[in-house]
Design a protein around this motif. Sequence first.
Motif, PDB file in Angstrom:
ATOM      1  N   GLN A  67       0.841  -1.196   0.000  1.00 36.25           N
ATOM      2  CA  GLN A  67       0.000   0.000   0.000  1.00 36.25           C
ATOM      3  C   GLN A  67       0.876   1.246   0.000  1.00 36.25           C
ATOM      4  O   GLN A  67       1.858   1.333   0.720  1.00 36.25           O
ATOM      5  CB  GLN A  67      -0.916  -0.018   1.235  1.00 36.25           C
ATOM      6  CG  GLN A  67      -1.931   1.102   1.253  1.00 36.25           C
ATOM      7  CD  GLN A  67      -2.994   0.899   2.330  1.00 36.25           C
ATOM      8  OE1 GLN A  67      -3.215  -0.206   2.793  1.00 36.25           O
ATOM      9  NE2 GLN A  67      -3.659   1.966   2.715  1.00 36.25           N
ATOM     10  N   GLY A  68       0.500   2.213  -0.830  1.00 37.59           N
ATOM     11  CA  GLY A  68       1.279   3.430  -1.002  1.00 37.59           C
ATOM     12  C   GLY A  68       1.762   3.590  -2.437  1.00 37.59           C
ATOM     13  O   GLY A  68       2.119   4.687  -2.859  1.00 37.59           O
ATOM     14  N   SER A  69       1.766   2.485  -3.198  1.00 38.02           N
ATOM     15  CA  SER A  69       2.198   2.546  -4.602  1.00 38.02           C
ATOM     16  C   SER A  69       1.041   2.805  -5.552  1.00 38.02           C
ATOM     17  O   SER A  69       1.238   2.945  -6.757  1.00 38.02           O
ATOM     18  CB  SER A  69       2.895   1.239  -4.981  1.00 38.02           C
ATOM     19  OG  SER A  69       2.048   0.130  -4.757  1.00 38.02           O
ATOM     20  N   GLN A  70      -0.172   2.868  -5.020  1.00 41.28           N
ATOM     21  CA  GLN A  70      -1.354   3.089  -5.865  1.00 41.28           C
ATOM     22  C   GLN A  70      -1.442   4.546  -6.329  1.00 41.28           C
ATOM     23  O   GLN A  70      -0.876   5.441  -5.699  1.00 41.28           O
ATOM     24  CB  GLN A  70      -2.629   2.724  -5.092  1.00 41.28           C
ATOM     25  CG  GLN A  70      -3.041   3.720  -4.018  1.00 41.28           C
ATOM     26  CD  GLN A  70      -2.221   3.647  -2.749  1.00 41.28           C
ATOM     27  OE1 GLN A  70      -1.577   2.644  -2.468  1.00 41.28           O
ATOM     28  NE2 GLN A  70      -2.261   4.707  -1.947  1.00 41.28           N
ATOM     29  N   TYR A  71      -2.165   4.759  -7.432  1.00 37.50           N
ATOM     30  CA  TYR A  71      -2.438   6.125  -7.879  1.00 37.50           C
ATOM     31  C   TYR A  71      -3.697   6.115  -8.737  1.00 37.50           C
ATOM     32  O   TYR A  71      -4.036   5.113  -9.365  1.00 37.50           O
ATOM     33  CB  TYR A  71      -1.252   6.716  -8.659  1.00 37.50           C
ATOM     34  CG  TYR A  71      -0.860   5.948  -9.895  1.00 37.50           C
ATOM     35  CD1 TYR A  71      -1.381   6.280 -11.154  1.00 37.50           C
ATOM     36  CD2 TYR A  71       0.035   4.888  -9.814  1.00 37.50           C
ATOM     37  CE1 TYR A  71      -1.024   5.580 -12.291  1.00 37.50           C
ATOM     38  CE2 TYR A  71       0.402   4.180 -10.952  1.00 37.50           C
ATOM     39  CZ  TYR A  71      -0.131   4.529 -12.184  1.00 37.50           C
ATOM     40  OH  TYR A  71       0.230   3.834 -13.306  1.00 37.50           O
ATOM     41  N   ASP A  72      -4.400   7.221  -8.735  1.00 33.99           N
ATOM     42  CA  ASP A  72      -5.636   7.325  -9.507  1.00 33.99           C
ATOM     43  C   ASP A  72      -5.348   7.125 -10.992  1.00 33.99           C
ATOM     44  O   ASP A  72      -4.397   7.689 -11.534  1.00 33.99           O
ATOM     45  CB  ASP A  72      -6.272   8.702  -9.299  1.00 33.99           C
ATOM     46  CG  ASP A  72      -6.838   8.888  -7.900  1.00 33.99           C
ATOM     47  OD1 ASP A  72      -6.766   7.933  -7.104  1.00 33.99           O
ATOM     48  OD2 ASP A  72      -7.350   9.986  -7.604  1.00 33.99           O
ATOM     49  N   GLY A  73      -6.173   6.315 -11.639  1.00 39.12           N
ATOM     50  CA  GLY A  73      -6.021   6.085 -13.067  1.00 39.12           C
ATOM     51  C   GLY A  73      -4.951   5.078 -13.428  1.00 39.12           C
ATOM     52  O   GLY A  73      -4.616   4.932 -14.608  1.00 39.12           O
ATOM     53  N   MET A  74      -4.434   4.354 -12.443  1.00 36.36           N
ATOM     54  CA  MET A  74      -3.310   3.450 -12.717  1.00 36.36           C
ATOM     55  C   MET A  74      -3.684   2.368 -13.733  1.00 36.36           C
ATOM     56  O   MET A  74      -4.778   1.819 -13.707  1.00 36.36           O
ATOM     57  CB  MET A  74      -2.794   2.817 -11.419  1.00 36.36           C
ATOM     58  CG  MET A  74      -3.782   2.006 -10.614  1.00 36.36           C
ATOM     59  SD  MET A  74      -3.006   1.421  -9.078  1.00 36.36           S
ATOM     60  CE  MET A  74      -4.395   0.549  -8.320  1.00 36.36           C
ATOM     61  N   TRP A 109     -10.287   4.053 -11.544  1.00 34.42           N
ATOM     62  CA  TRP A 109     -10.402   5.045 -12.607  1.00 34.42           C
ATOM     63  C   TRP A 109     -11.555   6.028 -12.406  1.00 34.42           C
ATOM     64  O   TRP A 109     -11.586   7.066 -13.074  1.00 34.42           O
ATOM     65  CB  TRP A 109     -10.590   4.355 -13.966  1.00 34.42           C
ATOM     66  CG  TRP A 109      -9.455   3.464 -14.359  1.00 34.42           C
ATOM     67  CD1 TRP A 109      -8.220   3.398 -13.777  1.00 34.42           C
ATOM     68  CD2 TRP A 109      -9.447   2.516 -15.429  1.00 34.42           C
ATOM     69  NE1 TRP A 109      -7.439   2.466 -14.418  1.00 34.42           N
ATOM     70  CE2 TRP A 109      -8.167   1.907 -15.433  1.00 34.42           C
ATOM     71  CE3 TRP A 109     -10.387   2.131 -16.374  1.00 34.42           C
ATOM     72  CZ2 TRP A 109      -7.818   0.927 -16.352  1.00 34.42           C
ATOM     73  CZ3 TRP A 109     -10.033   1.153 -17.295  1.00 34.42           C
ATOM     74  CH2 TRP A 109      -8.766   0.555 -17.288  1.00 34.42           C
ATOM     75  N   SER A 110     -12.496   5.725 -11.540  1.00 35.83           N
ATOM     76  CA  SER A 110     -13.647   6.613 -11.329  1.00 35.83           C
ATOM     77  C   SER A 110     -13.254   7.739 -10.392  1.00 35.83           C
ATOM     78  O   SER A 110     -12.837   7.497  -9.252  1.00 35.83           O
ATOM     79  CB  SER A 110     -14.829   5.830 -10.744  1.00 35.83           C
ATOM     80  OG  SER A 110     -15.239   4.808 -11.625  1.00 35.83           O
ATOM     81  N   THR A 111     -13.367   8.953 -10.860  1.00 30.50           N
ATOM     82  CA  THR A 111     -12.952  10.126 -10.089  1.00 30.50           C
ATOM     83  C   THR A 111     -14.123  10.687  -9.275  1.00 30.50           C
ATOM     84  O   THR A 111     -15.214  10.861  -9.810  1.00 30.50           O
ATOM     85  CB  THR A 111     -12.408  11.220 -11.025  1.00 30.50           C
ATOM     86  OG1 THR A 111     -11.361  10.638 -11.827  1.00 30.50           O
ATOM     87  CG2 THR A 111     -11.853  12.389 -10.243  1.00 30.50           C
ATOM     88  N   PRO A 112     -13.915  10.993  -7.968  1.00 29.04           N
ATOM     89  CA  PRO A 112     -12.682  10.709  -7.220  1.00 29.04           C
ATOM     90  C   PRO A 112     -12.656   9.269  -6.742  1.00 29.04           C
ATOM     91  O   PRO A 112     -13.700   8.682  -6.475  1.00 29.04           O
ATOM     92  CB  PRO A 112     -12.788  11.680  -6.042  1.00 29.04           C
ATOM     93  CG  PRO A 112     -14.269  11.795  -5.798  1.00 29.04           C
ATOM     94  CD  PRO A 112     -14.916  11.710  -7.152  1.00 29.04           C
TER      95      PRO A 112
END
Length: 324
Positions: A67-74, A109-112
């Motif tokens: 956990q911590g390597s995630q990002y939005d839209g990955m 991928w769904s913002t936010p």
Amino acid sequence: DQTSFAASDRFRLAVVAESAAALARKLQLALPQLQNAAARTVLEQQGVFFNQLAAHRPRVAFVFPGQGSQYDGMLRELVRDVPAAAARLAEVDAAMARLGYPNFSQLAWSTPTQLGSDVWTTQVALLLADAIVHAALTDLGIAPDLVLGHSYGEFPALLAAGVWDIDTAIRMTRARCEGIDALSNTSDGMLATSAAPQLIDSLSQQLGLQVYLANQNAPDQAVYGGKRTDLARLATTLERQSLQARLLAVPAAFHTPLMQGASNKLAAALQTAALQTPCVPIHSTVTNRPVHSPAEVRDNLSAQLTTPVRYAELIADICAHEPT
């Protein structure tokens, strides 16, 4: 003159460049210095890497992050451009649907998104993302000689090693997260610091603090868990000594004895999990040793949330054993 790549060539030059002009400039800089060992560090800082192949191929290790390597839209572009990644996305989405959970695009991928703020969303999204990347690498013919994972990354590492299938990995992730959520409170937290462990031990004794080593990620980077009040006092003291100290935005003191309740919940769930013997060597960050049997997997994962991750030590041991 040679105009194409030949696998038999013993020397390799790799250049990171943002344009043709930058490539030409870096090549002009590098070529006179390739045989100068003293210039290697400077060249690497410029994105120029030069080396000779070893007599024997080094092992390939797949290291799965936590956990911590995630990002939005990955992975949006990977799935768009790589058919193997798109196919694996369809498979993991089907598994999530079978278990009554949202698909990967809804999670990532769904913002936010809730990545980073919700433990379950974050960890299961990482599991699915790692499965997708693994499929893309497999399609390219890249296979690991060993696998390991950092913290939660051990779950997708077990998937890559064939210890469990995607449905089981999702179910065990859910059990892990439910245990964490049941134990989470605002009083426990974590602190990242560049201070040496010996100094942390000394300061903790002097100040009467109860903090626990959670992660030794690098020789100069460790994470500690404990009560937020104790961690705040420790951070203030370290900063006065010009040492880095940062309180982390996490819901619990992972990999410390404070997680015992969450660990018990996962241990009970693991008794229902169908596990296989690893088909690829896998190292656990619980013991820093290879795992050989389903029983060892259960024991390690049951202890994982309360055991510090001595990651730097594990990586050093793996590389010392054999070129990797």
